[in-house]
Write a protein that holds these residues in place. Structure first.
Motif, PDB file in Angstrom:
ATOM      1  N   SER A 133       1.519  -1.589   0.201  1.00 47.32           N
ATOM      2  CA  SER A 133      -0.275  -0.171  -0.125  1.00 47.32           C
ATOM      3  C   SER A 133       0.838   0.870  -0.338  1.00 47.32           C
ATOM      4  N   ASN A 134       2.158   1.162   0.575  1.00 50.56           N
ATOM      5  CA  ASN A 134       3.334   2.226   0.661  1.00 50.56           C
ATOM      6  C   ASN A 134       3.650   2.685  -0.625  1.00 50.56           C
ATOM      7  N   ARG A 135       3.516   1.768  -1.349  1.00 51.43           N
ATOM      8  CA  ARG A 135       4.314   1.366  -2.913  1.00 51.43           C
ATOM      9  C   ARG A 135       3.130   1.965  -3.533  1.00 51.43           C
ATOM     10  N   GLN A 136       1.970   1.710  -3.502  1.00 50.24           N
ATOM     11  CA  GLN A 136       1.326   2.452  -4.734  1.00 50.24           C
ATOM     12  C   GLN A 136       0.513   4.082  -3.764  1.00 50.24           C
ATOM     13  N   LYS A 137       1.122   4.431  -2.766  1.00 49.31           N
ATOM     14  CA  LYS A 137       0.772   5.421  -2.714  1.00 49.31           C
ATOM     15  C   LYS A 137       1.820   6.562  -2.710  1.00 49.31           C
ATOM     16  N   TYR A 138       3.147   6.027  -2.494  1.00 52.17           N
ATOM     17  CA  TYR A 138       4.486   6.818  -3.370  1.00 52.17           C
ATOM     18  C   TYR A 138       4.091   7.134  -4.961  1.00 52.17           C
ATOM     19  N   ALA A 139       3.799   6.176  -5.498  1.00 50.66           N
ATOM     20  CA  ALA A 139       3.344   5.621  -6.692  1.00 50.66           C
ATOM     21  C   ALA A 139       2.904   7.270  -6.990  1.00 50.66           C
ATOM     22  N   SER A 140       1.947   6.909  -6.459  1.00 51.35           N
ATOM     23  CA  SER A 140       0.796   8.100  -7.149  1.00 51.35           C
ATOM     24  C   SER A 140       1.375   9.683  -7.019  1.00 51.35           C
ATOM     25  N   VAL A 141       2.244   9.768  -6.063  1.00 50.97           N
ATOM     26  CA  VAL A 141       2.838  11.169  -5.298  1.00 50.97           C
ATOM     27  C   VAL A 141       3.903  11.066  -6.644  1.00 50.97           C
ATOM     28  N   SER A 142       4.743  10.301  -7.066  1.00 54.08           N
ATOM     29  CA  SER A 142       5.671  10.374  -8.322  1.00 54.08           C
ATOM     30  C   SER A 142       4.354  10.525  -9.631  1.00 54.08           C
ATOM     31  N   GLU A 143       3.421  10.303  -9.661  1.00 51.66           N
ATOM     32  CA  GLU A 143       3.308  10.164 -10.682  1.00 51.66           C
ATOM     33  C   GLU A 143       2.290  11.652 -10.912  1.00 51.66           C
ATOM     34  N   ALA A 144       1.727  11.878  -9.655  1.00 47.43           N
ATOM     35  CA  ALA A 144       0.796  13.992  -9.765  1.00 47.43           C
ATOM     36  C   ALA A 144       2.166  15.227  -9.690  1.00 47.43           C
ATOM     37  N   LEU A 145       4.384  14.415  -9.505  1.00 50.29           N
ATOM     38  CA  LEU A 145       4.715  15.183  -9.599  1.00 50.29           C
ATOM     39  C   LEU A 145       5.445  15.492 -11.055  1.00 50.29           C
ATOM     40  N   HIS A 146       5.423  14.513 -11.605  1.00 52.74           N
ATOM     41  CA  HIS A 146       5.776  14.469 -13.094  1.00 52.74           C
ATOM     42  C   HIS A 146       4.965  14.392 -13.744  1.00 52.74           C
ATOM     43  N   SER A 147       3.498  14.605 -13.760  1.00 50.23           N
ATOM     44  CA  SER A 147       2.478  15.527 -14.662  1.00 50.23           C
ATOM     45  C   SER A 147       2.414  16.563 -14.153  1.00 50.23           C
ATOM     46  N   GLY A 148       2.828  17.194 -13.218  1.00 50.57           N
ATOM     47  CA  GLY A 148       2.818  18.547 -12.918  1.00 50.57           C
ATOM     48  C   GLY A 148       2.028  19.538 -12.161  1.00 50.57           C
ATOM     49  N   LYS A 149       0.847  17.992 -11.591  1.00 51.55           N
ATOM     50  CA  LYS A 149       0.256  18.629 -10.816  1.00 51.55           C
ATOM     51  C   LYS A 149       0.612  19.459  -9.007  1.00 51.55           C
ATOM     52  N   LYS A 150      -0.477  20.178  -8.691  1.00 51.16           N
ATOM     53  CA  LYS A 150      -0.027  21.467  -7.693  1.00 51.16           C
ATOM     54  C   LYS A 150      -0.218  19.909  -6.141  1.00 51.16           C
ATOM     55  N   ILE A 151       1.015  20.296  -5.781  1.00 46.80           N
ATOM     56  CA  ILE A 151       1.282  18.978  -4.097  1.00 46.80           C
ATOM     57  C   ILE A 151       1.332  19.635  -3.052  1.00 46.80           C
ATOM     58  N   LEU A 152       0.562  19.303  -2.046  1.00 45.93           N
ATOM     59  CA  LEU A 152       1.033  20.538  -0.951  1.00 45.93           C
ATOM     60  C   LEU A 152       0.934  19.812  -0.311  1.00 45.93           C
ATOM     61  N   ILE A 153       2.648  20.096   0.850  1.00 46.42           N
ATOM     62  CA  ILE A 153       3.148  19.190   1.219  1.00 46.42           C
ATOM     63  C   ILE A 153       2.759  19.926   2.464  1.00 46.42           C
ATOM     64  N   LEU A 154       2.047  19.009   3.653  1.00 48.19           N
ATOM     65  CA  LEU A 154       2.233  19.590   5.390  1.00 48.19           C
ATOM     66  C   LEU A 154       3.747  18.784   6.129  1.00 48.19           C
ATOM     67  N   ALA A 155       3.993  19.185   5.968  1.00 50.27           N
ATOM     68  CA  ALA A 155       4.915  18.869   6.809  1.00 50.27           C
ATOM     69  C   ALA A 155       4.672  19.512   8.275  1.00 50.27           C
ATOM     70  N   GLY A 156       4.487  17.776   8.866  1.00 48.41           N
ATOM     71  CA  GLY A 156       4.296  18.030  10.827  1.00 48.41           C
ATOM     72  C   GLY A 156       5.415  18.121  11.514  1.00 48.41           C
ATOM     73  N   MET A 157       5.209  18.337  12.918  1.00 48.48           N
ATOM     74  CA  MET A 157       6.425  18.492  14.229  1.00 48.48           C
ATOM     75  C   MET A 157       7.266  17.396  13.491  1.00 48.48           C
ATOM     76  N   LYS A 158       8.303  17.003  13.846  1.00 48.72           N
ATOM     77  CA  LYS A 158       9.026  16.394  13.057  1.00 48.72           C
ATOM     78  C   LYS A 158      10.953  17.204  13.526  1.00 48.72           C
ATOM     79  N   LYS A 159      11.983  16.032  13.796  1.00 48.27           N
ATOM     80  CA  LYS A 159      13.563  16.604  13.493  1.00 48.27           C
ATOM     81  C   LYS A 159      13.809  15.669  11.802  1.00 48.27           C
ATOM     82  N   TYR A 160      13.084  16.477  11.224  1.00 47.35           N
ATOM     83  CA  TYR A 160      13.589  15.629   9.693  1.00 47.35           C
ATOM     84  C   TYR A 160      14.847  15.653   9.295  1.00 47.35           C
TER      85      TYR A 160
END
Ligand SMILES: Cc1ncc(C[n+]2csc(CCOP(=O)(O)OP(=O)(O)O)c2C)c(N)n1
Length: 551
Positions: free
Chosen positions: A202-229
């Motif tokens: 399921s994670n593989r599919q999730k990230y595949a959809s993100v990659s696809e969206a990046l590739h096709s120039g879709k607008k992606i909003l990344i919500l970066a919550g609290m964390k030590k990145y």
């Protein structure tokens, strides 16, 4: 007995921690845990700190673990002492912080009338910690003990490498409790525990959809919550914002301050008109990290219709890194989606700054002023919940590191967490807290080793000021007595009784003097109390928001 030496398993447990270079041990007093105290304090490898209040001790361990990135250990006796670790364990769980709770337990007595200082401790934190281990009693088969200790060892590796959050080891200890524990044994771990990143389907599919969206120039909003990145996560996010239609909402607790991130999302959304908001709507949302403070960001995302929200697991960076390597980006940077956010952010920050410059002395004014005055490289601990909310009303500064207990948003350990963090750090730390949180957690000051690099600012508005800001409580007849809960405690006298040097300030000029003294190299002033109880705090707060919408 099995022929092993007295309390050998405790020495073995300490040996495991030592092998993993886990040094910081908070020791709470008690009898049942005396063998644990004995083993840790006699070995100079361990840095032991004595803390009496277990609730505070838990948070100090949490602060240490979060700041150092290494697990920290808290050791308690049996009974309610263990229950008092609950809040910190839960906070660590929701922030994925590697903390280890070692709780001594009483074996059952017969007849049960002889059992005291006893609560059910097995799996005490069950759903609020990563894993619990129940060690067998000392007389258990050596193989059984070995298996349990190996499990502890493997869990510590997993907790650390996979950012899993706290573990609890419950340790039944028989009398006698006050004999010499055998010399420390180097515990042998039968197999090295190496964890691989297993990507689920399921994670593989999730990230595949993100990659696809990046590739096709879709607008992606990344919500970066609290964390030590991590460095790698940081790099990927910068790369995405540079080369794709990506906007990263990163409020201060994400500590992601770079060109390409929107560091004041609450301000943007408070200032944006309806048409402008329409330009901010993404085609996809990817949510990373943990909690987000900004209420307007929450409402914005929850109000999006037909926009998929991808909840990224902790393996997102590995997958996106692979994708980036296989798909080299063009040099062209036309991130118009980010630009729409950025333009609005610039305008909102300008308005907010001009309001702040002329704001009356108040809760809001003090928080913004303190944050402005801090030298670069300071670590800021923001209290729940007025303080952390006010801090969202200016852009996060690149030179500061921001933290807050937003995993569970308790007011009970804000100062203790800051104490723990400062104890394992060379940097200057400052805790900015409301008066209720300060009084609640005042035992954080009950510490012989109180860190010299920690400064405190308390905003004393005589109660829980946050309840005056939100709509609802103030319409209730019980509001003052049961929500705001003013109290008779003088924060200055309280702090002085613990030996802290204090100053009360009532206007910006005095605040400036106090901060100069606090922040000076080798400055000895530890606590500044800003008196704001006679100020129109909620009116000023509401005027601030309305000023953002004015032309
Ligand atoms: C352990 C715990 N008890 C109760 C609450 C509910 N609560 C949230 S904010 C707050 C008031 C905090 O007051 P203060 O520390 O003075 O900060 P302010 O809100 O005024 O900034 C309370 C009681 C909580 N978050 N945690």
């Amino acid at each position: 007995m099995t022929g092993r030496k007295y309390k050998q398993h405790i020495a073995d447990l300490a040996g495991i921690l030592k092998q993993k270079s886990i040094r910081n041990i908070i020791l709470c007093p008690g009898s049942r845990n005396a063998p644990l105290i004995q083993v840790f304090q006699r070995d100079p490898f361990f840095v032991c700190t004595s803390i009496v209040d277990e609730r505070s001790a838990g948070y100090i361990a949490l602060g240490m673990a979060k700041q150092s990135g290494m697990p920290a250990v808290v050791v308690t006796t049996s009974g309610t002492a263990t229950l008092n670790l609950g809040p910190a364990v839960a906070e660590a769980f929701y922030q994925h912080i590697p903390m280890i709770a070692l709780t001594a337990d009483r074996p059952p007595e017969y007849p049960p009338q002889f059992s005291n200082q006893r609560v059910f401790q097995t799996e005490l934190f069950r759903n609020n910690c990563f894993r619990s281990v129940q060690l067998p009693r000392e007389e258990a088969e050596p193989l059984l003990m070995h298996q349990s200790l190996s499990q502890v060892s493997a869990l510590i590796d997993e907790m650390t490498l996979r950012e899993k959050g706290p573990i609890h080891v419950n340790i039944p200890l028989d009398e006698p409790l006050y004999l010499d524990v055998s010399e420390e044994a180097e515990f042998e771990i039968c197999e090295t525990s190496v964890f691989h990143n297993q990507l689920t389907e399921s994670n593989r599919q999730k990230y595949a959809s993100v990659s696809e969206a990046l590739h096709s120039g879709k607008k992606i909003l990344i919500l970066a919550g609290m964390k030590k990145y991590s460095e790698q996560e940081n790099k990927i996010l910068r790369h995405l914002s540079r080369h794709y239609q990506v906007s990263i909402l990163a409020e201060n607790l994400a500590n992601l301050v770079f060109e390409g991130a929107i560091n004041a999302p609450e301000l943007v959304l408070a200032a944006a008109g309806e048409t402008e908001r329409a330009g901010l709507i993404p085609d996809m949302v990817m949510a990373l990290g943990e909690q987000i403070v900004s209420k307007r960001s929450r409402l914005f995302v929850q109000g999006l219709e037909n926009v998929p929200v991808i909840l990224a697991e902790r393996d997102w960076s590995t997958t996106l890194q692979d994708w980036i390597e296989k798909n080299p980006a063009s040099d062209k940077n036309d991130n118009s989606y980010y630009n729409s956010w950025k333009q609005l952010e610039k305008r909102a920050i300008k308005k907010a700054t001009s309001f702040a410059e002329s704001a009356e002395f108040s809760n809001l004014g003090v928080v913004l002023e303190v944050l402005n005055q801090l030298p670069d490289n300071t670590v800021v601990h923001l209290g729940n919940s007025g303080t952390v909310r006010y801090s969202q009303l200016q852009a996060a500064r690149p030179g500061l590191e921001y933290h807050s207990n937003r995993g569970t948003s308790g007011i009970d350990g804000c100062l203790s967490t800051a104490v723990g963090a400062a104890l394992v750090s060379e940097k200057l730390h400052i805790a900015i807290l409301g008066d209720l949180s300060f009084v609640y957690d005042s035992n954080a000051m009950w510490n012989k080793a109180f860190p010299k690099n920690l400064r405190i600012v308390v905003i004393n508005d005589a109660g829980g000021g946050i309840f005056r800001l939100i709509d609802g409580p103030d319409r209730m007849s019980f509001f003052e007595e049961f929500s705001v809960t003013s109290h008779p405690v003088d924060p200055v006298k309280l702090a002085e009784s613990f030996g802290l040097k204090t100053l009360t300030v009532k206007d910006y000029k005095q605040l400036q003097q106090g901060l100069n003294e606090q922040l000076a190299k080798n400055g000895s002033l530890q606590l500044v109390v800003a008196e704001t109880s006679d100020r129109q705090n909620s009116v000023i707060f509401k005027t601030f928001y309305s000023s953002l919408q004015e032309d």
